[in-house]
Design a protein around this motif. Sequence first.
Motif, PDB file in Angstrom:
ATOM      1  N   PRO A  71       0.866  -1.380   0.157  1.00 35.72           N
ATOM      2  CA  PRO A  71       0.023   0.022  -0.049  1.00 35.72           C
ATOM      3  C   PRO A  71       0.947   1.289  -0.043  1.00 35.72           C
ATOM      4  N   PHE A 101       2.320   1.627  -3.691  1.00 30.35           N
ATOM      5  CA  PHE A 101       1.296   1.364  -4.677  1.00 30.35           C
ATOM      6  C   PHE A 101       1.050   2.417  -5.775  1.00 30.35           C
ATOM      7  N   ALA A 105      -6.129  -3.550  -6.042  1.00 28.24           N
ATOM      8  CA  ALA A 105      -6.419  -2.209  -5.988  1.00 28.24           C
ATOM      9  C   ALA A 105      -7.636  -1.744  -5.246  1.00 28.24           C
ATOM     10  N   TYR A 156      -4.874   0.753  -0.487  1.00 26.24           N
ATOM     11  CA  TYR A 156      -4.364   0.805  -2.093  1.00 26.24           C
ATOM     12  C   TYR A 156      -5.624   1.932  -2.730  1.00 26.24           C
TER      13      TYR A 156
END
Length: 131
Positions: free
Chosen positions: A29, A32, A68, A73
């Motif tokens: 995270p 990302f 995602a 995220y």
Amino acid sequence: MMTAEPSMDRHIQQTTERLICIKQQLSHPSTFQTAARELLEWCADPRAFQRSFEPGLIGCLTIVSRVAAQNGYDFDLGYRLLAVCAVHRDKFTPKSAGNHELSAKGNLIATLYSQEPNGKRTTKEVLVFWE
């Protein structure tokens, strides 16, 4: 005289190594967004979809499609990335493009789910392909 082939081989190797790093960053995270933005920018260039880069790119898209929508995220960024790549799905080998269940229309579909703060669940479908 130096030939262009070693230079191209080096470029392919460096890009492949970068895709491996991006794939690792997409899995966390905290990294990302940066990795997904870099990949999104890279995928804006049609040269990103050369066969030499396909395994690395498919690996990255696999991670994006899996993470995602998870907490921490960026759901929308992941969706945008998958959608941009889906536009170029005709550039992928049949093996990569067909490695997931087909929908009734013959398109590869991934559904991303997001839980909003009010508890409402949002879904987005996007054409996608992965390992």
